[in-house]
Design a protein around this motif. Sequence first.
Motif, PDB file in Angstrom:
ATOM      1  N   UNK A   1     -51.655  22.051  -3.738  1.00  0.00           N
ATOM      2  CA  UNK A   1     -51.130  20.763  -4.157  1.00  0.00           C
ATOM      3  C   UNK A   1     -50.025  20.299  -3.217  1.00  0.00           C
ATOM      4  N   UNK A   2     -49.012  21.156  -3.056  1.00  0.00           N
ATOM      5  CA  UNK A   2     -47.920  20.864  -2.133  1.00  0.00           C
ATOM      6  C   UNK A   2     -47.887  21.996  -1.127  1.00  0.00           C
ATOM      7  N   UNK A   3     -47.276  21.750   0.042  1.00  0.00           N
ATOM      8  CA  UNK A   3     -47.252  22.846   1.015  1.00  0.00           C
ATOM      9  C   UNK A   3     -46.606  24.094   0.429  1.00  0.00           C
TER      10      UNK A   3
ATOM     11  N   UNK B   1     -40.098  16.498  -5.206  1.00  0.00           N
ATOM     12  CA  UNK B   1     -39.387  16.478  -3.935  1.00  0.00           C
ATOM     13  C   UNK B   1     -37.965  15.977  -4.093  1.00  0.00           C
TER      14      UNK B   1
ATOM     15  N   UNK C   1     -47.456  25.508  -2.343  1.00  0.00           N
ATOM     16  CA  UNK C   1     -47.641  25.614  -3.791  1.00  0.00           C
ATOM     17  C   UNK C   1     -49.075  25.261  -4.122  1.00  0.00           C
TER      18      UNK C   1
ATOM     19  N   UNK D   1     -48.018  14.476   1.690  1.00  0.00           N
ATOM     20  CA  UNK D   1     -46.784  15.218   1.965  1.00  0.00           C
ATOM     21  C   UNK D   1     -46.673  15.571   3.436  1.00  0.00           C
TER      22      UNK D   1
ATOM     23  N   UNK E   1     -52.994  15.787  -7.349  1.00  0.00           N
ATOM     24  CA  UNK E   1     -53.504  17.152  -7.367  1.00  0.00           C
ATOM     25  C   UNK E   1     -53.596  17.698  -5.951  1.00  0.00           C
ATOM     26  N   UNK E   2     -54.032  16.854  -4.999  1.00  0.00           N
ATOM     27  CA  UNK E   2     -54.128  17.313  -3.617  1.00  0.00           C
ATOM     28  C   UNK E   2     -53.195  16.458  -2.781  1.00  0.00           C
ATOM     29  N   UNK E   3     -51.915  16.828  -2.811  1.00  0.00           N
ATOM     30  CA  UNK E   3     -50.936  15.980  -2.141  1.00  0.00           C
ATOM     31  C   UNK E   3     -50.747  16.380  -0.693  1.00  0.00           C
ATOM     32  N   UNK E   4     -51.664  17.180  -0.173  1.00  0.00           N
ATOM     33  CA  UNK E   4     -51.538  17.705   1.184  1.00  0.00           C
ATOM     34  C   UNK E   4     -51.331  16.597   2.213  1.00  0.00           C
TER      35      UNK E   4
END
Lengths: 501, 129, 497
Positions: free
Chosen positions: A66-68, C407, A70, C482, C476-479
């Motif tokens: 989901x996040x780098x 964040x 995580x 971010x 859900x897929x914030x790759x």
Amino acid sequence: MTLELALILTLAIPSLGGLLVAISDKNPNQREAMTLISAVSLFAVVIWLTQQVAAGARPALHLVEVLPGLSLALEIEPLGMLFGVVASGLWIVNSIYSIGYMRGGNEQKQTRFYICFTIAIASAIGIAFAANMFTLFIFYEILTISTYPLVAHKETNEAKSGARVYMGLLLGTSIGFQMIAIIWTWVATGTLDFTSGGILADKIDPTMLPVLLALYMFGIGKAALMPFHRWLPSAMVAPTPVSALLHAVAVVKAGVFTVLKVAIYIFGIETLSTTGASEWLMWVAAFTLLTASLVAMTKDNLKARLAYSTISQLAYIVLAVAVANQLSVIGGALHIATHAVGKITLFMCAGAIYVATHKTEISDMRGLGRAMPFTFAAFFIGAISIIGLPPMGGTWSKWYMALGAANEGLLLVVGVYMVSSLLNVGYLLPLVVRGFFFPPPEPARSLGAAAVDEHHTSSSGGFAEAPLWCVVPPCLTAVGCIVLFFYADPIYQFLLPLGRP
Amino acid sequence: MIQDILAHYNYWIIMVLMMIGIYIVASRGNLIKKIVGLNIFQTSVFMLYITMGKVEGGTAPILTGKPEVFSNPLPHVLILTAIVVGVATTALGLALVVRIREAYDTIEEDEVRDQDNATVAEEMSRAAR
Amino acid sequence: MIAALEPHLAILQVVVPLISAPLCSMLRRGDLAWMMAMVVSWLAFAMSIALLAQVMATGDISYHVGNWAPPWGIEYRIDAVNAFVLLIVSGIGAVVLPYAKKSVEREIKPSRRAHFYTAYLLCLAGLLGVTATGDAFNVFVFLEISSLSTYTLVALGADADRRALPAAYNYLVMGTVGATFFVIGLGLMYMVTGTLNMADLAARLPELGANRTVDAAFAFIVVGLGLKLAMFPMHVWLPNAYTYAPSVVTAFLAATATKVAVYVLLRFVFTVFGTGFEFAALTLTWVLIPLALAAMFVATIAAIYQVNVKRLLAFSSVAQLGYMVLGIGMLSTTGLTATILHLFNHALMKGALFLAIGAVAYRVGSTNIEAMRGLGKRMPWTMAAFSAGGLSLIGVPTTVGFISKWYLVMAAIENGWWPIAVLIVASSLLAIFYVWKVIEAAYFREADDETAIQEAPMSMLVPLWLLVLANFYFGIDAELTTSVATTAAKAFLGGGG
């Protein structure tokens, strides 16, 4: 069947079940069948997984990043397996019961009801099998949101305000405290993975550890630690199958499960006991324990009484965690199972009484035991399990929790356990005693009540047992209480890895 | 000290115009007067750029073939653009004033606000019912 | 032919909408104008995707308009940040146009519809121009192009409610003052450096050292942009403008206009002035952060008391802009990442919410809370979309709102600013109150009358649900988001230009 496939299935089956329920909206029998098929197949997969985990396997699955750094990931260990078994097993029982209750009471919006159940169970499984705190938090929130329509089901003003308190407290504590705790942990340690022995060992200043623990414990609102316990009695506005789900199967168990996970795999039992970070928690938990028991004794509404009983029983587990000892932690984990089975029995009996007689107050239930022998017998067994007397499963969990406290030399905690068990007697047994040994109230009152309901025959006192679908499940779980007594040891062996650092 | 002030007299003029402009916008309730104030404010900015671009002894920046000292042409270009923007803004503002006059029958800000508050009060009372 | 156009993509991005605007006006008929606007919006979106791909592959693009070399010529400079913002603006534009047809037909008189699309295309061109350009004065020009067309768009709401007119007028006055402040700041900077090219300014300003003119310029620019981006307390134009504008306009503006102003602020504060600029650091900490916190709380509390849902969402937008400004004030990579992330995420959230409320306006004719009663049953898809957007506002996991909050709180904790972390969380919790007001009205109250209300038409539901699904997908897929945001943040803080 590989381990990864089984893991995916545990999440996919309830989700798919929800979809199938949604499209079966027009055909009630098909819809109910979908729920039951999902429940049974989920349980089958979970049991298969249990056998693998008992043999030493640790199924793991990485879903999406989901996040780098995580990711949404699953990994099963003994505690999660136990919760998974409890949740999926009791879902079957609860579904059968719901069918009887909802049809017997001719409730509205049943499709929405069953869909929310499937999503709630899916999130409970997600919580059980979460590999890191991030995943757990995500499923924790999904559980809150998916149970909101269940709590507000009746759509009356009461239901609306009860649901408001429910959402407000749960979302408030989770976003307000738990999220901060999680981000703090992430910033301090760079990971949120559940690790044996904890991840905080040298990463956080020992004087800040109690603060972090407080943020977690109060942030896990589903564990109903005072003063954030109010949502539990407020949620009683929901229909009884929802209360059974909330207070036995999913929501509260998710809460104490999270408490255990955080204590064992984020903090580490060793860290907790050597730094004494959880000492304050002992006092808060003990206070919750005793106060909730005392309040329970004052409540005449059966469901309210059971709600406060649940708050008290949850505090047992939190207290066991605070003691931070191998035995007490295992006892706490065991209590998840024994309390679940016991409490669901009690709630289902309360619901059966409501369906059959429309009575909600204990003072009205004198003499009902003779008209509803099975229900009251099941209630009796469940009560004994909660109190913690043999030959019911509850004996063992309380035994280990008390033993753990004694090992630490915390005799005051042992005393608290004992006093509370006595209080349990005080608020649970009167219903049984009144039901069996007191005469029913005057005919004028019972006639008035009987005139309201149409679906009983006029027999002694005007009441009969609730429909079969409402009586068989509590009897099944009551038997389960007895079974747990004899089969406690295999579960204990299964949970042993928990206590080891 | 007086020499310093006199040497920068353009900035003083600019400041005075700027303040007058903003004051008019803030203090006058007549919608057209506000636009006038806005224009004065913008004019002060034009002055800032133009006076900034003047080179001592420089003449208009037009190539005539003879070697000369020119004033900086860039601020002139910038200000032409800004003037156009200012004109467009004024036109739009005045068009809005015309429409407001048609809809509200007034061009005083407080009267428009009173009429709007009345509408809001009516909506609230309908909501309460 | 496409290959021949490719090197000019940067300028085409702006010119195509700009030229098609008057063409739209000549088309007279509303539906033809809509068709033209839709095609152009989609073209613009395609171009921004191509630009982003190009930037990610080969690095920053520098385009010299008319082949005049900077710093004397105007340069269009596309790097990862503004490619991202271009994507947001044109993306929202592309999604909103299919939705606009029915909505505009309901809310605007037939004779004015072609003009609506003209103004819309001008606004789009203006916003894209602000984002793509590398020349500071060019920013002003396109900022005013977009603002003037915005004032027009807001005023077009007068066909439905005359209060749009004073709203547009006040917006005009405040917006012009803001733009003029910006120009003053720009003039002061030109005075000391002799250049208007942003990269060139960034190179020359450090040589000047501590200079009062530069400080004054910074102050003017921040205040000017603050007016444009509705920074508290200069936000007073926003609630009225958003409430009375046509639904499409509100959705488009809420998702783009203020975001572009935030981008310009970022560009000036970090690229042009740079992190070495002492005065900037002081301002950010002592001015921006308190104002941001004030925005977060005052606006959220104001939202709770609103009766009109559009107005409620408008105040919510002011609060969300407060989050973005807070991220800027943190002066850390994580904080800037949070701001840039929230640029994108908020566009998705508010876009979806305003489109949903626009659909309600289309069917029910009103956007007051009392008109929402019982809509959960009669417009299930619309209200489900609204609920999803609401959950995103609160910051529930699996939505984009959660990613932004994560964040932001992380940035606060990394800085050691515990009270701020608590305040961020507290204002999120307050948002629950106003979201729940609407949800309860829709799902728990019975409608007053029995008039048959249908679900919104497909042309409205599809764009709406596209945004809602994007909400969940990027939650859900914030790759992708971010990584772009972090790269951009590092670029901003690592050095100028």
